[in-house]
Design a protein around this motif. Structure first.
Motif, PDB file in Angstrom:
ATOM      1  N   UNK A 202      -0.015   3.133  -1.409  1.00 42.92           N
ATOM      2  CA  UNK A 202       0.084   1.742  -1.863  1.00 42.92           C
ATOM      3  C   UNK A 202      -1.258   1.053  -1.689  1.00 42.92           C
ATOM      4  N   UNK A 203      -1.866   0.646  -2.804  1.00 40.13           N
ATOM      5  CA  UNK A 203      -3.160  -0.036  -2.783  1.00 40.13           C
ATOM      6  C   UNK A 203      -2.951  -1.526  -3.017  1.00 40.13           C
ATOM      7  N   UNK A 204      -3.377  -2.327  -2.042  1.00 39.26           N
ATOM      8  CA  UNK A 204      -3.412  -3.769  -2.223  1.00 39.26           C
ATOM      9  C   UNK A 204      -4.347  -4.352  -1.179  1.00 39.26           C
ATOM     10  N   UNK A 205      -4.597  -5.659  -1.253  1.00 44.64           N
ATOM     11  CA  UNK A 205      -5.493  -6.308  -0.295  1.00 44.64           C
ATOM     12  C   UNK A 205      -4.910  -6.235   1.106  1.00 44.64           C
ATOM     13  N   UNK A 206      -5.790  -6.128   2.102  1.00 42.12           N
ATOM     14  CA  UNK A 206      -5.344  -5.994   3.489  1.00 42.12           C
ATOM     15  C   UNK A 206      -4.472  -7.175   3.915  1.00 42.12           C
ATOM     16  N   UNK A 225       0.280   2.951   3.408  1.00 38.37           N
ATOM     17  CA  UNK A 225      -0.598   1.806   3.111  1.00 38.37           C
ATOM     18  C   UNK A 225      -2.066   2.190   3.002  1.00 38.37           C
ATOM     19  N   UNK A 226      -2.694   1.730   1.926  1.00 34.59           N
ATOM     20  CA  UNK A 226      -4.140   1.877   1.712  1.00 34.59           C
ATOM     21  C   UNK A 226      -4.699   0.459   1.529  1.00 34.59           C
ATOM     22  N   UNK A 227      -4.887  -0.286   2.625  1.00 32.12           N
ATOM     23  CA  UNK A 227      -5.382  -1.660   2.496  1.00 32.12           C
ATOM     24  C   UNK A 227      -6.865  -1.699   2.120  1.00 32.12           C
ATOM     25  N   UNK A 228      -7.217  -2.623   1.247  1.00 33.07           N
ATOM     26  CA  UNK A 228      -8.599  -2.821   0.817  1.00 33.07           C
ATOM     27  C   UNK A 228      -8.897  -4.321   0.814  1.00 33.07           C
TER      28      UNK A 228
END
Length: 269
Positions: A202-206, A225-228
């Motif tokens: 799952x890519x989304x803002x931290x 979770x893959x926070x960016x």
């Protein structure tokens, strides 16, 4: 009901953002000036000044924002193999589709561009994994291209394969992202040996990851979770003052706090 919820959430966010109160305080000060009440006029001008100082002094917004960004730890992809993953989810919120893209013939990316660049990276690393981009528009009155259509155009411009691509172009907020994607995740996601669904990246803002992960959890969908798009460091700089950065931080913080409370009250998380 979802439309009413969407509009109310936008209205509440507007009215509780600190910078918007500067306008209210200035209007009230002008009103009392016209009524020849200088003491009240000065008080509201002081409140407007204090409000701007609070917004511009970065630690006031970074404290809460850092708490949200640290709520869900980052997952190390080095510890994962492709066989552990069911697919890749990219949440919208970083792309300007809309009328500008139609008129100018170019796709604009917001400050949350890492959602898009991380997606490109993972699509290249895992070319055999299905991926879903989810997003129509976060605006009350959207026009032009949806975010999903804009992302599709970016995929073509980057020369990436669309063999495993899927697009959801109806959602206006995070809850709708998950609700509309759920059947797609169940249909296209890779399965384990027992026929169960594998977790999706799952890519989304931290700052947005906590709310997003909780909604997926509520819907029974396992995610990694893959926070960016981090906006805060590990340590606060107590002497930092930047009105522009402060406005952006408060916007993100208030947006998430309103979203978390609203989703909790309505049983979405």
């Amino acid at each position: 009901m979802d439309t009413i919820f969407f509009i109310l959430s936008k209205a509440v966010q507007f009215f509780i953002e600190p910078l918007n109160w500067v306008i209210v305080f200035i209007v009230l000060s002008l009103l009392f000036l016209s009524l020849r009440k200088p003491d009240l006029c000065r008080r509201f001008l002081l409140l407007a000044l204090l409000d701007m100082l609070v917004v511009g002094w970065l630690p006031t917004s970074e404290l809460g924002l850092r708490g949200l960004e640290d709520a869900i730890p980052k997952t190390s992809l080095a510890n994962l193999s492709e066989g552990d993953i069911g697919g890749i989810i990219i949440l919208g919120g970083a792309i300007e589709g809309g009328q500008i893209s139609v008129d100018r013939g170019e796709i604009s990316i917001y400050s949350s561009a890492e959602r898009v660049t991380k997606a490109f990276e993972l699509i290249r690393i895992y070319p055999d994994l299905p991926y879903i981009f989810s997003g129509y528009s976060g605006r009350i009155n959207p026009k032009g291209l949806s975010e999903a259509d804009a992302f599709k155009q970016l995929i073509a411009e980057q020369g990436l394969s669309e063999k495993m691509a899927h697009y959801e172009n109806q959602s206006r907020n995070t809850y709708e992202n998950v609700r509309y994607m759920k059947p797609m995740i169940q249909e296209f996601g890779l399965k384990n040996e027992t026929g169960g669904s594998k977790p999706w990246l799952l890519i989304t803002s931290a700052s947005h990851m906590y709310r997003s992960a909780k909604i997926f959890e509520k819907q029974g969908i396992a995610v990694i979770p893959i926070p960016v798009d981090y906006q805060t460091a590990n340590h606060l700089n107590w002497t930092s003052f930047d009105l522009e950065d402060g406005i952006q931080n408060w916007n993100k913080l208030v947006h998430e706090v309103v979203g978390i409370l609203a989703y909790w009250i309505t049983g979405k998380i």
